[in-house]
Design a protein around this motif. Structure first.
Motif, PDB file in Angstrom:
ATOM      1  N   SER A 224      16.283  -4.263   8.653  1.00  0.00           N
ATOM      2  CA  SER A 224      15.171  -4.463   9.597  1.00  0.00           C
ATOM      3  C   SER A 224      13.827  -3.994   9.063  1.00  0.00           C
ATOM      4  N   SER A 225      13.830  -2.906   8.296  1.00  0.00           N
ATOM      5  CA  SER A 225      12.562  -2.346   7.802  1.00  0.00           C
ATOM      6  C   SER A 225      12.740  -1.874   6.363  1.00  0.00           C
ATOM      7  N   ALA A 226      11.609  -1.733   5.676  1.00  0.00           N
ATOM      8  CA  ALA A 226      11.609  -1.251   4.301  1.00  0.00           C
ATOM      9  C   ALA A 226      10.356  -0.423   4.070  1.00  0.00           C
ATOM     10  N   PHE A 227      10.422   0.500   3.118  1.00  0.00           N
ATOM     11  CA  PHE A 227       9.270   1.346   2.832  1.00  0.00           C
ATOM     12  C   PHE A 227       9.263   1.745   1.363  1.00  0.00           C
ATOM     13  N   ALA A 228       8.057   1.938   0.842  1.00  0.00           N
ATOM     14  CA  ALA A 228       7.862   2.434  -0.519  1.00  0.00           C
ATOM     15  C   ALA A 228       7.638   3.936  -0.466  1.00  0.00           C
ATOM     16  N   CYS A 229       7.990   4.616  -1.570  1.00  0.00           N
ATOM     17  CA  CYS A 229       7.938   6.076  -1.564  1.00  0.00           C
ATOM     18  C   CYS A 229       7.528   6.587  -2.943  1.00  0.00           C
ATOM     19  N   ASN A 230       6.377   7.262  -3.007  1.00  0.00           N
ATOM     20  CA  ASN A 230       5.987   8.005  -4.207  1.00  0.00           C
ATOM     21  C   ASN A 230       4.964   9.058  -3.810  1.00  0.00           C
ATOM     22  N   ALA A 231       4.378   9.735  -4.792  1.00  0.00           N
ATOM     23  CA  ALA A 231       3.458  10.829  -4.486  1.00  0.00           C
ATOM     24  C   ALA A 231       2.205  10.342  -3.769  1.00  0.00           C
ATOM     25  N   ASN A 232       1.859   9.077  -3.943  1.00  0.00           N
ATOM     26  CA  ASN A 232       0.651   8.537  -3.318  1.00  0.00           C
ATOM     27  C   ASN A 232       0.897   8.006  -1.909  1.00  0.00           C
ATOM     28  N   GLY A 233       2.155   7.863  -1.533  1.00  0.00           N
ATOM     29  CA  GLY A 233       2.489   7.368  -0.208  1.00  0.00           C
ATOM     30  C   GLY A 233       3.977   7.552   0.036  1.00  0.00           C
ATOM     31  N   VAL A 234       4.320   8.528   0.846  1.00  0.00           N
ATOM     32  CA  VAL A 234       5.715   8.919   1.009  1.00  0.00           C
ATOM     33  C   VAL A 234       6.526   7.870   1.750  1.00  0.00           C
ATOM     34  N   ALA A 235       5.929   7.202   2.718  1.00  0.00           N
ATOM     35  CA  ALA A 235       6.647   6.193   3.506  1.00  0.00           C
ATOM     36  C   ALA A 235       5.674   5.065   3.841  1.00  0.00           C
ATOM     37  N   VAL A 236       5.392   4.241   2.851  1.00  0.00           N
ATOM     38  CA  VAL A 236       4.455   3.127   3.034  1.00  0.00           C
ATOM     39  C   VAL A 236       5.261   1.906   3.488  1.00  0.00           C
ATOM     40  N   PRO A 237       4.967   1.365   4.672  1.00  0.00           N
ATOM     41  CA  PRO A 237       5.760   0.225   5.148  1.00  0.00           C
ATOM     42  C   PRO A 237       5.622  -0.987   4.240  1.00  0.00           C
ATOM     43  N   ILE A 238       6.717  -1.705   4.072  1.00  0.00           N
ATOM     44  CA  ILE A 238       6.717  -2.953   3.325  1.00  0.00           C
ATOM     45  C   ILE A 238       6.784  -4.096   4.322  1.00  0.00           C
ATOM     46  N   ALA A 239       5.778  -4.954   4.281  1.00  0.00           N
ATOM     47  CA  ALA A 239       5.690  -6.054   5.235  1.00  0.00           C
ATOM     48  C   ALA A 239       6.636  -7.185   4.885  1.00  0.00           C
ATOM     49  N   SER A 240       6.793  -7.444   3.560  1.00  0.00           N
ATOM     50  CA  SER A 240       7.653  -8.550   3.152  1.00  0.00           C
ATOM     51  C   SER A 240       8.081  -8.386   1.703  1.00  0.00           C
ATOM     52  N   ILE A 241       9.231  -8.987   1.379  1.00  0.00           N
ATOM     53  CA  ILE A 241       9.727  -9.087   0.011  1.00  0.00           C
ATOM     54  C   ILE A 241      10.037 -10.551  -0.236  1.00  0.00           C
ATOM     55  N   ASP A 242       9.300 -11.170  -1.156  1.00  0.00           N
ATOM     56  CA  ASP A 242       9.474 -12.601  -1.422  1.00  0.00           C
ATOM     57  C   ASP A 242       9.436 -13.437  -0.141  1.00  0.00           C
ATOM     58  N   GLY A 243       8.549 -13.058   0.768  1.00  0.00           N
ATOM     59  CA  GLY A 243       8.395 -13.826   2.000  1.00  0.00           C
ATOM     60  C   GLY A 243       9.355 -13.441   3.108  1.00  0.00           C
ATOM     61  N   ILE A 244      10.337 -12.582   2.826  1.00  0.00           N
ATOM     62  CA  ILE A 244      11.240 -12.088   3.877  1.00  0.00           C
ATOM     63  C   ILE A 244      10.518 -10.970   4.618  1.00  0.00           C
ATOM     64  N   GLY A 245      10.284 -11.168   5.913  1.00  0.00           N
ATOM     65  CA  GLY A 245       9.500 -10.205   6.666  1.00  0.00           C
ATOM     66  C   GLY A 245      10.309  -9.008   7.139  1.00  0.00           C
ATOM     67  N   PHE A 246       9.617  -7.861   7.255  1.00  0.00           N
ATOM     68  CA  PHE A 246      10.230  -6.633   7.751  1.00  0.00           C
ATOM     69  C   PHE A 246       9.357  -6.037   8.852  1.00  0.00           C
ATOM     70  N   ASP A 247      10.006  -5.393   9.796  1.00  0.00           N
ATOM     71  CA  ASP A 247       9.313  -4.714  10.885  1.00  0.00           C
ATOM     72  C   ASP A 247       8.590  -3.489  10.320  1.00  0.00           C
TER      73      ASP A 247
END
Length: 268
Positions: A224-247
């Motif tokens: 349902s959801s995805a997020f990126a994680c590193n020192a610059n953004g611990v939980a950055v929401p991911i809107a889409s991967i190859d056009g597959i949308g995420f909440d």
């Protein structure tokens, strides 16, 4: 002294020394300092020590490293807030005898603190595996090329897929997913980022379910959801991967941040 500041082995670095430190063979870690402390500082130090042994066959003096880190922050008047990159390299590295154990040098670069990102990302899946992915090494050409290609294609960043078809890591970040009940971390050859490690410990501490398992592109629609994680953004929401949308799931992002921030920062 003003920012940015760069010191090597505790001494102000020359331009020639800085060029040598970034040339090819070595490893690094990046961290954020706030109020004289760092989340996961001991994990950063362990990463540096392990990679030094692996790449150079030598021991990194962590007590000396801590002294140099505090000195650099004080010299930069940046103990309150700063971005720091610590690079371990070897000015005496012998390319003819790369198997020889080599004493290392430590470059500490202090720059202005950054605000953590929260703008949702649109990412492209790209077939790519970093060489020796478990180490945060200086060979960044490939991942930056993949990021560039993704951006030229109209995306914000690149997410990597191994030759075996496994989702692994982003260009300079880890990825996590939410299936409605738990956090899912991909299982594949990748860098176990420090922010990811701190967040994983925070999930356990706060009773948030999580698991590590293999993920392939055809399974992404089940999450349902995805997020990126590193020192610059611990939980950055991911809107889409190859056009597959995420909440974007702001409540989930807030909970992830709360779990991350439940870790006690470690004094420099």
């Amino acid at each position: 002294m003003s920012l940015p500041l760069v010191e090597i082995n505790g001494i102000a670095a020359s331009a020639a020394q800085m060029l040598a430190a970034g040339a090819g063979y070595g490893h690094f870690t990046s961290l954020q300092v706030r109020d004289g402390a760092v989340a996961g500082l001991s994990l950063h130090f362990r990463r540096l020590a392990d990679a030094t042994q692996r790449l150079f066959g030598s021991t990194l003096d962590l007590a000396q490293l801590r002294v140099w880190l505090e000195q650099a922050l004080r010299n930069a008047n940046a103990l309150d807030a700063a971005s720091v990159r610590i690079v371990v390299h070897a000015a005496r590295f012998d390319r003819e005898r790369p198997e020889a154990a080599t004493p290392v040098d430590v470059m500490i670069a202090v720059s202005a603190a950054i605000e953590r990102k929260r703008v949702p990302l649109r990412v492209q899946l790209r077939a790519y595996e970093r060489e020796l992915p478990q180490v945060k090494h200086l060979a960044t050409f490939g991942l930056l090329w993949q990021r560039r290609e993704a951006r030229l294609a109209g995306y914000d960043d690149a997410l990597f897929e191994t030759r075996a078809g496994l989702i692994s890591e982003g260009s300079v970040w880890n990825i996590g997913f939410w299936d409605g009940a738990r956090v899912i971390w991909p299982q594949a050859p990748m860098l176990d980022g420090i922010s990811q490690q701190v967040l994983k410990l925070g999930l356990v501490r706060n009773g948030v379910a999580s698991e590590v398992r293999e993920l392939r592109r055809e399974q992404l629609r089940d999450l349902s959801s995805a997020f990126a994680c590193n020192a610059n953004g611990v939980a950055v929401p991911i809107a889409s991967i190859d056009g597959i949308g995420f909440d974007p799931a702001p409540e989930l992002i807030d909970e992830l941040l709360r779990c991350y921030e439940s870790a006690e920062p470690e004094a420099v």
